[in-house]
Design a protein around this motif. Structure first.
Motif, short mmCIF file in Angstrom:
data_model
loop_
_atom_site.label_atom_id
_atom_site.label_comp_id
_atom_site.label_asym_id
_atom_site.label_seq_id
_atom_site.Cartn_x
_atom_site.Cartn_y
_atom_site.Cartn_z
N ASP A 163 0.84 -1.26 0.07
CA ASP A 163 0.15 -0.08 -0.15
C ASP A 163 0.76 1.34 -0.02
N ALA A 164 1.98 1.20 0.62
CA ALA A 164 3.07 2.47 0.58
C ALA A 164 3.42 2.67 -0.50
N ASP A 191 -1.81 -4.69 -1.30
CA ASP A 191 -1.86 -5.20 -0.24
C ASP A 191 -2.01 -4.24 1.13
N ASN A 193 -2.33 -3.52 4.14
CA ASN A 193 -1.85 -3.58 5.52
C ASN A 193 -1.80 -2.34 6.25
N GLN A 195 0.37 -0.33 6.64
CA GLN A 195 1.66 -0.06 7.41
C GLN A 195 2.81 0.07 6.21
N SER A 196 3.79 0.79 6.39
CA SER A 196 4.72 1.02 5.38
C SER A 196 5.83 0.56 6.27
#
Ligand SMILES: Cc1ncc(C[n+]2csc(CCOP(=O)(O)OP(=O)(O)O)c2C)c(N)n1
Ligand SMILES: [Mg+2]
Length: 778
Positions: A163-164, A191, A193, A195-196
Motif C-alpha cells: 500500500d505504501a 496489499d 495492511n 503499514q509502511s
C-alpha cells in the motif's frame, strides 16, 4: 484440478497458504539465525510483509493465474514467491538456505539472478507496479500487429502492490498514461495492511485511492471483511461493529491487532457496550477467538480472496484493494515497527510448534499439513500456472544490415539520426517492422518526426489526424492506428524508461522481438534515472537516444544542459553508451547497437547526440575504421611513433579540437588527434583485459585492449589534452592506461545561455583553451 470439489480445493489451498507462510518465515529466519554469520551484519528479510501476502499469493499462483499471465511481486514478498516456486519444484532448497547469500535466492525477485521464472524484477518500490502497465501496452502492441507466433493467449499483467508503494508518484504518472492508451488486462492487487516501513499509512490518502482508480477507468474491487466478520455483522447490532471497524483509524486498528484479544475487548467494551448484540458477541468469544474474529479481514480469508479474483470478468483494468494485516499469524502482527522485525529464536520455536513442524523437517514440503502428501503433490501437479513449466519465451534475432548513410556536407548527429530512421522507415524489411519508437512529448524535437510520418502512431483503435482532415498544413502526420509504430507518451521520463523496459523484454515476455528506440532530451535522463536503471537491471534491451546534450544546445541555457550524463553512460551497468561526432559514425553505431540489443551478452544502448551542425568528413569507412568506431575511438590524425602530444575529443566540440590540433602540430610535429565514440566501451574493455590477464597467469593473454592499442604509439611521457561537452572526469582516466599525464577539459558547473563561441570560450572548450592546455601540460 477442475475435478476437485470446491471444499476440497479450499482445504488444499489453506494447507498451502500455511506452508507458504511457514516457508517464507523460515527462509528469513534461517538466513538470520541458523546460517553462520561471518561479518556480523544483519542479513534481514521481511517476515511481516510476507505474511501479509501469503493468502493472496497462494490463491493467485495455485489457482487463479494462467501461464500467460505475468506478475510483479512486491519486492519484500520475495520469500513468498520463492516458497511458491519451491513447492512447484522450480526453486531449490539450497537456494532458499542461501537466501540473500551469494548465489542464493535474491532478496527481491530478480529476472536475471533467480532461477525460478521471475517475470519482472522488483526492488525499487513503485517501478514494478508501473512496469505491468507498460507491459500490457506491449502485449497489445504485439498482438494487434501480429508480431508473435499467434499461439499465445492474452495474459493478465498482475502487480502485487504494497500500500505504501502508492506514495510513489511514478504510479500515478503511469496510471494517466495507461488511461490515455486504453490499457487492458491489468490487475493490481494492493496489499492494504495500512503499514509502511516507518509506521502506519495515512488514512486520508487511502480514502481516495479507490476513487483515483475509478477516475481513470479502472474497476475497483474491495476485499474488506472475511466470512467470520460478515457473519458477525449479520447478527443483531452487528452493523455497529461494522461501522466501528470502518471508522477505526489505521493506527488504532494496527495497535489492537498487536495487543490481541484483551485489547479488542477493552476497546469494544468502551465504545459499544450500550448495544446488547455487541455484548453478546463479546461474551460468546474468548480472547483468542475474539482476536480471530476482529482480524478476519478478507485479504486473509481464502474463500473471500478466491471469490474476488474469480468474480472478475473481461479485460477492464482492475484494482483489488485487499485488507490485510502486516505480520498476520506472526507474534508481531500489526506492530508499527514490524517492517524489518524478525522473530526471535524463541518466537520461531513457538511458531514452528504451532505449524506442526518437527525438528529437521523445516524444508519438508508437506510437513505439518492436514492433507496427505499424495493429495498435495497431485494438486500441485495440476496447477494451471505451472502446467507448461518455465514460462519465459524466446524470439529469433532480427538481421540488421548496414544502415543508410546520409551524405550531407554539414549535419548534426540528431539530424543524421532522423534521416537514418526515415530511410529505414521507407524500407519494407524485418528490421523496419520490428523497430518501435517512443518518446515523452519530444518526438518532433528529437527528430523522430519523419519516422512517425511514415510509420504512424500506435493506438488500439484508429483515429484520424483532425488537422489533416481539416486540411491544415503541417509537416507532421499524426494518424493513429493499431498498425502504427510509435508510442507517443506524455511528458514523464519515468514512463519513457518503463515503456522501453517493457518493450525491451517483449521477446521474453510475449515471444515477439521488438527493437525499441526511445528519444528524450539528454538532461532529463536524470528525471527517469531510477527507471532506466530498473530496465537495465532486468536485462531489458532498448536504445535511448538523448538529444540535445551538453552546453552545446547553447541558447536554451543552464536548465537544459546535461553535464554528468556521460558519467552515467560510463557508470550504468547494462547500458553501453556512445557519443558519435559524425553521422557516418552514427550509422555504424546504430547498426551495432541494434545487434548488441539482441546479443546474448549484449545489453541496452545509450546514444548521446547533439544539435550542432558539423562539417562532415567526406570519407568511406574501411571495415577496420568501422570496428574502431564500435570499439570506442580512432585516430583522426594519427600520431607519429613516439609523439609527445595528443588531443582527444568527443562529440560536438571536435571541430575545436581539430583547429587546436592543427595549431599544436606546428609546434609538436607528429601530435595526434584521437576522436572517441565511446569512453564507456574503451574503459570496460580496458578493465576486462586487465582482469583476464590477472586470471590466466601462465596462459597470459597479453593482447592489448583497444584503448591500450590506441595509446601505444605515444611516447612514455606524452601529454594528453581531453575535451568533451560534458564532465571532464569522463576522459581523465585515459592517463591511467599507460601512465600519461592528462589535462581534462569539459563542463563542471551549471551553464548559461549564449551562442556557441561565447559558451565554448567561457567554459574553456574552444580551440584557444585546448592549445593553452597543451602549453600548460609541458
Ligand atoms: C524507491 C524505494 N524507496 C524506498 C525503499 C525502501 N522500502 C522498502 S519497502 C518500504 C515500505 C513499503 O511499505 P508497503 O509498500 O506498504 O509494504 P508492506 O511491507 O507494508 O507490505 C520501503 C520504504 C525501496 N525499496 N524503494
Ligand atoms: Mg504496507
Amino acid at each position: 484440478m477442475t475435478t476437485l470439489a470446491p471444499v476440497q480445493r479450499l482445504k488444499l489451498l489453506r494447507d498451502l497458504e500455511r506452508k507458504v507462510l511457514w516457508l517464507s518465515a523460515w527462509t528469513v529466519h534461517h538466513a538470520n539465525h541458523v546460517r553462520p554469520n561471518r561479518d556480523g551484519l544483519k542479513v534481514g528479510g521481511h517476515q511481516a510483509s510476507c505474511a501479509s501476502l501469503a493468502t493472496v499469493m497462494t490463491a493467485l499462483y495455485f489457482s487463479v493465474l494462467r501461464p500467460e499471465d505475468r506478475i510483479a511481486v512486491k519486492p519484500h514478498a520475495s520469500p513468498v514467491f520463492h516458497a511458491i516456486q519451491y513447492l512447484f519444484g522450480n526453486q531449490e532448497r539450497d537456494k532458499l538456505e542461501n537466501f540473500r547469500a551469494l548465489g542464493g535466492a535474491q532478496s527481491y525477485p530478480s529476472r536475471t539472478k533467480d532461477i525460478d521464472d521471475v517475470d519482472f524484477s522488483t526492488g525499487s518500490v513503485g517501478l514494478g507496479v508501473a512496469m505491468t502497465l507498460f507491459s500490457s501496452i506491449v502485449q497489445d502492441y504485439v498482438r494487434l500487429k501480429q508480431l508473435g507466433d499467434g499461439q499465445r493467449p492474452t495474459g493478465r499483467m498482475v502487480a502485487l502492490v504494497g500500500d505504501a508503494e502508492l506514495d510513489e508518484g511514478n504510479i500515478f504518472e503511469a496510471l494517466l498514461e495507461g488511461w490515455k492508451h486504453d490499457v487492458r488486462n491489468l490487475w493490481w492487487v494492493i496489499d492494504y495492511n495500512r503499514q509502511s516501513l516507518d509506521g502506519v499509512v495515512n488514512d486520508r490518502l487511502f480514502g481516495r485511492i479507490g476513487e483515483m482508480f475509478e477516475l481513470v477507468g479502472w474497476r475497483v474491487v474491495t476485499l474488506k471483511y472475511g466470512k467470520l466478520l460478515e457473519t458477525a455483522f449479520a447478527q443483531p447490532d452487528g452493523e455497529h461493529l461494522r461501522s466501528w471497524i470502518d471508522d477505526c483509524p489505521n493506527s488504532l486498528y494496527s495497535a489492537l491487532v498487536y495487543k490481541g484479544g484483551a485489547g479488542w475487548r477493552e476497546a469494544l467494551t468502551r465504545d459499544l457496550n450500550q448495544y446488547p448484540g455487541i455484548r453478546r458477541i463479546l461474551e460468546q468469544h474468548d480472547d483468542a477467538s475474539l482476536h480471530r474474529l476482529m482480524t478476519n479481514l478478507a485479504g486473509h480469508d481464502m474463500q473471500a480472496v478466491l471469490d474476488a479474483f474469480e468474480g472478475v470478468e473481461g479485460d477492464q483494468p482492475t484494482c483489488f484493494i485487499a485488507y490485510t494485516i502486516k505480520g498476520q499469524g506472526l507474534p508481531f502482527a500489526g506492530h508499527k515497527d514490524n517492517h524489518s522485525g524478525l522473530m526471535t529464536v524463541e518466537q520461531m520455536a513457538g511458531f514452528k510448534q504451532g505449524m506442526g513442524i518437527a525438528d529437521g523437517q523445516e524444508w519438508e514440503k508437506f510437513a505439518g499439513l492436514s492433507a496427505t502428501p499424495a493429495e498435495l503433490q497431485g494438486f500441485l501437479d495440476s496447477v494451471p500456472f505451472n502446467a507448461a513449466g518455465r514460462r519465459r519465451t524466446t524470439a529469433p534475432v532480427v538481421d540488421v544490415p548496414a544502415l543508410p548513410r546520409p551524405r550531407d556536407a554539414k549535419s548534426s548527429t540528431q539530424e543524421g539520426f532522423g534521416k537514418i530512421l526515415n530511410a529505414i522507415a521507407a524500407e519494407d524489411s524485418e528490421l523496419s517492422r520490428r523497430i518501435v519508437t517512443t518518446s515523452p512529448d519530444v518526438t518532433v524535437s528529437t527528430n523522430l518526426g519523419a519516422w512517425v510520418n511514415r510509420r504512424g502512431l500506435w493506438a488500439h483503435t484508429e483515429a484520424e489526424d483532425v488537422f489533416r482532415e481539416l486540411k491544415v498544413v503541417s509537416a507532421q502526420l499524426w494518424k493513429k492506428t493499431p498498425g502504427g509504430q510509435h508510442v507517443e507518451l506524455g511528458i514523464a521520463e519515468n514512463n519513457l524508461f518503463l515503456q522501453l523496459a517493457a518493450m525491451g523484454l517483449s521477446h521474453q515476455l510475449f515471444g515477439a522481438r521488438l527493437l525499441p528506440i526511445g528519444t528524450l532530451y539528454d538532461p532529463f535522463i536524470a528525471r527517469g534515472l531510477d527507471a532506466l536503471n530498473y530496465g537495465c537491471y532486468q536485462d531489458a534491451r532498448f536504445m535511448v537516444v538523448a538529444t540535445p546534450s551538453g552546453v552545446t544546445l547553447a541558447p536554451e541555457g543552464g536548465a537544459h544542459q546535461s553535464i554528468s550524463t556521460p558519467l552515467i553512460g560510463l557508470g550504468q551497468p547494462g547500458l553501453l553508451s556512445y557519443e558519435p561526432t559524425y553521422v557516418d559514425e552514427l550509422a555504424v553505431i546504430l547498426r551495432h547497437g541494434l545487434q548488441y540489443m539482441q546479443a546474448d551478452k549484449g545489453g541496452s544502448v545509450y546514444l548521446r547526440l547533439s544539435t550542432r551542425s558539423l562539417p562532415q568528413p567526406q570519407r568511406t569507412l574501411s571495415e577496420e575504421q568501422e570496428a574502431d568506431i564500435v570499439n570506442g575511438g580512432y585516430w583522426y590524425a594519427a600520431p607519429e611513433p613516439g609523439a609527445d602530444i595528443a588531443v582527444v575529443a568527443m562529440g560536438a566540440v571536435t571541430p575545436e579540437a581539430i583547429a587546436a590540433h592543427e595549431s599544436v602540430a606546428r609546434d609538436f610535429a607528429g601530435a595526434g588527434l584521437l576522436v572517441l565514440t565511446s569512453p564507456d566501451r574503451l574503459h570496460a574493455d580496458w578493465l576486462a583485459g586487465q582482469r583476464n590477464r590477472g586470471r590466466t597467469a601462465g596462459l597470459v593473454d597479453r593482447s592489448p585492449s583497444p584503448v591500450e592499442r590506441l595509446l601505444a604509439p605515444l611516447s612514455r611521457d606524452a601529454r594528453i589534452v581531453t575535451v568533451l561537452d560534458g564532465h571532464p572526469l569522463t576522459l581523465s582516466w585515459l592517463g591511467s592506461v599507460r601512465g600519461h599525464r592528462v589535462v581534462p577539459l569539459g563542463i563542471e558547473t551549471f551553464g548559461q545561455s549564449g551562442d556557441i563561441p561565447d559558451l565554448y570560450r567561457t567554459y574553456r572548450l574552444d580551440a584557444a583553451a585546448i592549445v593553452d592546455a597543451v602549453a600548460r601540460s609541458i
